[in-house]
Motif scaffolding. Structure first.
Motif, PDB file in Angstrom:
ATOM      1  N   TYR A 184      11.064   5.021  -1.722  1.00  0.00           N
ATOM      2  CA  TYR A 184       9.834   5.614  -2.218  1.00  0.00           C
ATOM      3  C   TYR A 184      10.138   6.693  -3.246  1.00  0.00           C
ATOM      4  N   ASP A 185       9.164   6.974  -4.047  1.00  0.00           N
ATOM      5  CA  ASP A 185       9.255   7.986  -5.084  1.00  0.00           C
ATOM      6  C   ASP A 185       8.373   9.138  -4.635  1.00  0.00           C
ATOM      7  N   LEU A 186       8.966  10.186  -4.075  1.00  0.00           N
ATOM      8  CA  LEU A 186       8.189  11.279  -3.495  1.00  0.00           C
ATOM      9  C   LEU A 186       7.288  11.983  -4.506  1.00  0.00           C
ATOM     10  N   PRO A 187       7.776  12.321  -5.699  1.00  0.00           N
ATOM     11  CA  PRO A 187       6.866  12.953  -6.674  1.00  0.00           C
ATOM     12  C   PRO A 187       5.651  12.081  -6.977  1.00  0.00           C
ATOM     13  N   TYR A 188       5.879  10.781  -7.156  1.00  0.00           N
ATOM     14  CA  TYR A 188       4.759   9.892  -7.435  1.00  0.00           C
ATOM     15  C   TYR A 188       3.798   9.854  -6.255  1.00  0.00           C
ATOM     16  N   PHE A 189       4.346   9.639  -5.060  1.00  0.00           N
ATOM     17  CA  PHE A 189       3.524   9.531  -3.855  1.00  0.00           C
ATOM     18  C   PHE A 189       2.679  10.786  -3.654  1.00  0.00           C
ATOM     19  N   SER A 190       3.293  11.951  -3.760  1.00  0.00           N
ATOM     20  CA  SER A 190       2.563  13.196  -3.513  1.00  0.00           C
ATOM     21  C   SER A 190       1.543  13.476  -4.612  1.00  0.00           C
ATOM     22  N   SER A 191       1.885  13.161  -5.861  1.00  0.00           N
ATOM     23  CA  SER A 191       0.959  13.445  -6.954  1.00  0.00           C
ATOM     24  C   SER A 191      -0.304  12.596  -6.857  1.00  0.00           C
ATOM     25  N   VAL A 192      -0.160  11.337  -6.418  1.00  0.00           N
ATOM     26  CA  VAL A 192      -1.328  10.479  -6.252  1.00  0.00           C
ATOM     27  C   VAL A 192      -2.276  11.079  -5.225  1.00  0.00           C
ATOM     28  N   LEU A 193      -1.715  11.782  -4.239  1.00  0.00           N
ATOM     29  CA  LEU A 193      -2.537  12.422  -3.205  1.00  0.00           C
ATOM     30  C   LEU A 193      -3.003  13.816  -3.609  1.00  0.00           C
ATOM     31  N   GLY A 194      -2.677  14.241  -4.812  1.00  0.00           N
ATOM     32  CA  GLY A 194      -3.125  15.536  -5.287  1.00  0.00           C
ATOM     33  C   GLY A 194      -2.243  16.688  -4.883  1.00  0.00           C
ATOM     34  N   ARG A 250      -1.460   1.218   6.171  1.00  0.00           N
ATOM     35  CA  ARG A 250      -2.259   0.794   5.027  1.00  0.00           C
ATOM     36  C   ARG A 250      -3.123  -0.411   5.407  1.00  0.00           C
ATOM     37  N   GLY A 251      -4.390  -0.351   5.021  1.00  0.00           N
ATOM     38  CA  GLY A 251      -5.375  -1.299   5.511  1.00  0.00           C
ATOM     39  C   GLY A 251      -5.062  -2.741   5.229  1.00  0.00           C
ATOM     40  N   ARG A 269      -3.407   1.964  -2.470  1.00  0.00           N
ATOM     41  CA  ARG A 269      -2.985   2.243  -3.848  1.00  0.00           C
ATOM     42  C   ARG A 269      -1.901   3.315  -3.915  1.00  0.00           C
ATOM     43  N   ILE A 270      -1.844   4.201  -2.913  1.00  0.00           N
ATOM     44  CA  ILE A 270      -0.833   5.253  -2.967  1.00  0.00           C
ATOM     45  C   ILE A 270       0.547   4.723  -2.588  1.00  0.00           C
ATOM     46  N   HIS A 271       0.613   3.473  -2.153  1.00  0.00           N
ATOM     47  CA  HIS A 271       1.887   2.898  -1.742  1.00  0.00           C
ATOM     48  C   HIS A 271       2.452   1.968  -2.807  1.00  0.00           C
ATOM     49  N   ARG A 272       1.864   2.021  -3.996  1.00  0.00           N
ATOM     50  CA  ARG A 272       2.335   1.133  -5.051  1.00  0.00           C
ATOM     51  C   ARG A 272       2.634   1.931  -6.317  1.00  0.00           C
ATOM     52  N   LYS A 273       3.659   1.496  -7.023  1.00  0.00           N
ATOM     53  CA  LYS A 273       4.012   2.120  -8.289  1.00  0.00           C
ATOM     54  C   LYS A 273       4.528   1.046  -9.226  1.00  0.00           C
ATOM     55  N   VAL A 283       6.578  -3.370  32.641  1.00  0.00           N
ATOM     56  CA  VAL A 283       6.638  -3.584  31.192  1.00  0.00           C
ATOM     57  C   VAL A 283       5.884  -2.463  30.494  1.00  0.00           C
ATOM     58  N   LEU A 284       6.529  -1.824  29.535  1.00  0.00           N
ATOM     59  CA  LEU A 284       5.933  -0.698  28.827  1.00  0.00           C
ATOM     60  C   LEU A 284       5.994  -0.951  27.328  1.00  0.00           C
ATOM     61  N   THR A 285       4.840  -0.827  26.660  1.00  0.00           N
ATOM     62  CA  THR A 285       4.761  -0.894  25.199  1.00  0.00           C
ATOM     63  C   THR A 285       4.141   0.405  24.699  1.00  0.00           C
ATOM     64  N   PHE A 286       4.313   0.703  23.410  1.00  0.00           N
ATOM     65  CA  PHE A 286       3.802   1.989  22.922  1.00  0.00           C
ATOM     66  C   PHE A 286       3.701   1.980  21.405  1.00  0.00           C
ATOM     67  N   ASN A 287       2.962   2.946  20.893  1.00  0.00           N
ATOM     68  CA  ASN A 287       2.833   3.168  19.456  1.00  0.00           C
ATOM     69  C   ASN A 287       3.748   4.304  19.026  1.00  0.00           C
ATOM     70  N   TYR A 288       4.160   4.271  17.775  1.00  0.00           N
ATOM     71  CA  TYR A 288       4.867   5.391  17.164  1.00  0.00           C
ATOM     72  C   TYR A 288       4.413   5.476  15.715  1.00  0.00           C
ATOM     73  N   ARG A 289       4.532   6.652  15.126  1.00  0.00           N
ATOM     74  CA  ARG A 289       4.018   6.855  13.769  1.00  0.00           C
ATOM     75  C   ARG A 289       4.753   5.973  12.758  1.00  0.00           C
ATOM     76  N   LEU A 290       3.995   5.497  11.781  1.00  0.00           N
ATOM     77  CA  LEU A 290       4.476   4.494  10.834  1.00  0.00           C
ATOM     78  C   LEU A 290       4.367   4.999   9.393  1.00  0.00           C
ATOM     79  N   GLY A 291       5.056   4.310   8.507  1.00  0.00           N
ATOM     80  CA  GLY A 291       4.919   4.587   7.086  1.00  0.00           C
ATOM     81  C   GLY A 291       5.223   6.034   6.744  1.00  0.00           C
ATOM     82  N   ALA A 292       4.455   6.575   5.810  1.00  0.00           N
ATOM     83  CA  ALA A 292       4.667   7.953   5.380  1.00  0.00           C
ATOM     84  C   ALA A 292       4.493   8.931   6.530  1.00  0.00           C
TER      85      ALA A 292
END
Length: 582
Positions: A257-267, A96-97, A293-297, A164-173
C-alpha cells in the motif's frame, strides 16, 4: 516483547455434562454459562441424528476497537452484569463493500459488518465425556475479507465431540495499517488473534474446555497468521500440546500500500507526522474506510500486510523460520488439487476470449519477478507449464495456468514449510485433498472453451467437508452420498489429530512427513468409492523447479532470500486473486 502467555498457552479443550449443574443452566432451548467477564446465554440446537450442541454466537473477547481504540492493540472487554444473549451471528469486521461476496459464498445474503466486530463463536457438544479438545479456526481472506462464522462449527463439534471456536479479527487497513512507528505499529489483527487465544486460556473451562489441549487451524491467510503465532516469542507452547494445521503456510507479505496516497484520499496528511496522522484517521467514518475507492491507485488494488514490528513479529519471518524455535508440537499441512482454479476462472472472465499460450505467457510476468536474476525466467516457466502435446489447445492453456498459479502460490510454499519443520525435528503430516464431487461447479463457456469445463477442487473446497456440510446441506451445493462419506473421512482424520496428534481415519493413517520419501495422504475418489491413501513425492519435478532449481539459479546472496521473496509474492498473489475475484 511484552508479557508472555503461560506455558500452556495455545492449548484448549472442552468438557460438558448432560445435567444442568454448576455453570450450566438449561431453560427451554437456551443454555447459560459463565465467563470471567459475565454470564452468557446461548442456544441449544440439534445438529444431526439428534446430537445436541450448545451454540454461543457473538461473545465479545475485546473492547470495541472504536474511536481512540482504532489502530490500537486490543483491550480486554468490559465486564457486564446482566446475562448477555449471544444467539445471533455477529457482524463481520469492516471490509470494503465490493469484497463481501467472499462471505456470501459461505453464508448467503449475510450483509452485516461493523467496526465493533471482535466476537467469537463457540460450539459445545452435549456429551458425558470430560475435557474435550478444542479446535480454534482462523478464517482466511487475505486478511482483507471474511469472518469467523463463514463456517458453522455445529456438525464438527457434534460429530467429533470437540469444542469448535471461530472468531473475527480486524481486517484490511483497520487491522494492519502501519507507518513502522510506535504510533501506528500495525498488526492489530494479529494482536486480536492473540487476545482471543488468551481469552480461550482464561475462559474455556467454563465451556468444559481443557486449556492444555488446543488445535489451531488456519486457512489461506489464516494459516499464515498461525505461522506468526507459532514463531512469536510472545507465545510459548513448550509445556503443553498444541497441534496446528494449515492449508497455506506462506509466512509474510510484501508491503502493498501507499500510505501517503491512502491517507490523503481520506483527508489526512501523512507529512504532518505519525501522531497527527493517527488522530486524523481515528476520526474518519467507518463508511469512508469501507469505500472501495480508497483501496485503489492507478488501477492497482491496495492491501495491508503484517509487518515486522519488533514486538509481535520481531524479525523477518524467513529468518524466524530458520532460526527461531517453532512453538507447536505437531503440524499438519495440506492443499487442494486445483489451488489455482479460481485464478483461472478470473482470467477466463476477464479475457472473454481464447485463453492461449500467449495469454499464459502474459501472466508469467507475475511469477518471474520473484526471481529477477534468473535469465530468461519467463521462458523457463512457460516451458515447464506448456501442454506440449497440444500447445495451442485453449482448455489446456487455461488448465496449465491454473496449475502454475496453484503450484507457485500455495503448493510449493507448503512443501517448503514442511521441509523446514522436518529439519527442525518437528512431526509434520501432509495431505492433498483431490476429491471431486459429482456436483462440482464448472466454468462457463467462453469463446472456444469446452462447455462445462470443471472448476476442479479449488482453494478452500476441503473446508466444507471438514465442517461437515454434506451431512446437513448447504444452500450453494447439492451433496451426494459420496460427499457425505468423504466428509466423514476428512472429519475423522482431523478429529484424531485434534485428540491424539495422529491424523487417521478408518481407511488410512497419515505417515509422518520426511524429505526423502515425502509421504502424503491423498483424499480422492476411487471408482464408486471415496477413500484416502498414502502416496509419495507430490509432483516432484515441479516442486523441485520452484523450491530448488529457480532459487539455485538466482543470486541467493542478494538482499534477503529469494526463497523468502517467492513466499512473499505467493501471498501477494493470493491476495490479488481474492481482490480480482471478488
Amino acid at each position: 516483547m511484552g508479557a508472555m502467555l503461560p506455558l500452556s498457552c495455545l492449548v484448549c479443550g472442552a468438557v460438558y455434562s448432560v445435567l444442568c449443574v454448576s455453570c450450566v443452566t438449561c431453560r427451554d432451548r437456551h443454555v447459560d454459562r459463565e465467563t470471567v467477564y459475565g454470564k452468557v446465554r446461548g442456544l441449544l440446537v440439534t445438529a444431526f441424528d439428534d446430537h445436541v450442541v450448545e451454540k454461543f454466537l457473538g461473545i465479545p473477547y475485546a473492547k470495541p476497537p472504536l474511536g481512540r481504540l482504532r489502530f490500537e492493540y486490543p483491550e480486554e472487554p468490559t465486564p457486564w452484569e446482566e446475562v448477555l444473549n449471544v444467539t445471533v451471528v455477529p457482524p463481520a469486521c469492516t471490509q470494503r463493500g465490493t469484497l463481501k461476496r467472499y462471505i456470501y459464498e459461505h453464508v448467503p445474503n449475510f450483509n452485516r459488518s461493523s467496526e465493533d466486530c471482535l466476537f467469537l463463536n463457540i460450539h459445545v457438544p452435549q456429551t458425558t465425556k470430560q475435557k474435550l479438545p478444542v479446535f480454534v479456526y482462523v478464517h482466511g481472506g487475505s486478511n482483507e475479507v471474511g469472518m469467523g462464522a463463514m463456517f458453522d462449527g455445529t456438525v464438527l463439534a457434534a460429530y467429533g465431540e470437540v469444542v469448535v471456536l471461530t472468531f473475527n479479527y480486524r481486517l484490511g487497513a483497520l487491522g494492519f495499517l502501519s507507518t513502522g512507528s510506535s504510533h501506528l505499529p500495525g498488526n492489530y489483527g494479529l494482536l486480536d488473534q492473540l487476545l482471543l487465544l488468551k481469552w480461550v486460556q482464561r475462559n474455556i473451562h467454563f465451556f468444559n474446555g481443557d486449556p492444555t489441549k488446543v488445535t489451531i487451524d488456519g486457512h489461506s491467510a489464516g494459516a499464515a497468521d498461525v505461522g506468526f503465532h507459532v514463531s512469536s516469542a510472545m507465545l510459548s507452547y513448550r509445556a503443553a500440546r498444541p497441534w496446528l494445521t494449515g492449508r497455506l503456510w506462506t509466512l509474510t507479505r510484501a508491503p502493498g500500500y501507499d500510505l501517503p496516497y491512502f491517507s490523503s484520499v481520506l483527508g489526512c496528511q501523512h507529512r504532518e507526522g505519525n501522531r497527527a496522522l493517527k488522530e486524523c484517521l481515528q476520526t474518519v467514518s467507518e463508511k469512508e474506510l469501507q469505500n472501495g475507492r480508497i483501496h485503489r491507485k492507478r488501477g492497482q488494488e491496495l492491501y495491508f500486510p503484517p509487518n515486522v514490528d519488533s514486538y509481535f513479529i520481531p524479525d523477518h519471518p524467513f529468518q524466524l523460520l530458520n532460526n527461531a524455535d517453532m512453538n507447536g508440537e505437531r503440524f499438519m499441512l495440506g492443499f487442494t488439487r486445483d489451488e489455482g482454479a479460481r485464478h483461472a476462472q478470473v482470467a477466463a472472465h476477464r479475457l472473454h476470449q481464447r485463453f492461449t499460450r500467449e495469454s499464459l505467457k502474459d501472466r508469467i510476468l507475475n511469477f518471474s519477478v520473484a526471481f529477477p536474476r534468473v535469465p530468461g525466467i519467463d521462458k523457463l516457466i512457460l516451458h515447464e507449464y506448456t501442454s506440449w502435446e497440444d500447445p495451442e489447445n485453449t482448455t489446456g492453456a487455461l488448465l496449465s495456468y491454473s496449475e502454475m498459479e496453484g503450484d507457485f502460490s500455495i503448493v510449493a510454499p507448503v512443501m517448503h514449510m514442511a521441509a523446514k519443520l522436518t529439519r527442525k525435528r518437528k512431526p509434520v503430516y501432509m495431505y492433498s485433498f483431490e476429491y471431486l464431487s459429482p456436483n462440482s461447479p464448472t466454468l462457463p463457456r467462453l469463446g472456444r472453451y469446452e462447455s462445462g469445463m470443471s472448476l476442479g477442487v479449488p482453494h478452500g473446497r476441503d473446508l466444507f467437508y471438514l465442517f461437515g456440510y454434506p451431512l446437513v446441506g448447504h444452500p450453494f451445493y447439492l451433496y451426494t452420498e459420496k460427499d457425505i462419506r468423504m466428509s466423514e473421512l476428512v472429519m475423522d482424520t482431523w478429529i484424531n489429530f485434534i485428540k491424539t496428534g495422529e491424523p487417521s481415519n478408518d481407511v488410512a493413517a497419515m505417515h509422518q512427513y520426511d524429505d526423502e520419501e515425502g509421504p502424503y495422504l491423498k483424499f480422492y475418489e476411487n471408482g464408486d468409492e471415496v477413500t484416502s491413501k498414502t502416496f509419495y513425492k507430490y509432483k516432484p519435478r515441479k516442486m523441485h523447479f520452484w523450491n530448488e532449481l529457480l532459487p539455485s539459479l538466482n543470486d541467493l546472496h542478494c538482499a534477503g532470500s529469494v526463497t523468502a521473496r517467492r513466499s512473499l509474492l505467493a501471498v501477494v498473489l493470493s491476495s490479488v486473486f481474492l481482490l480480482l475475484l471478488l
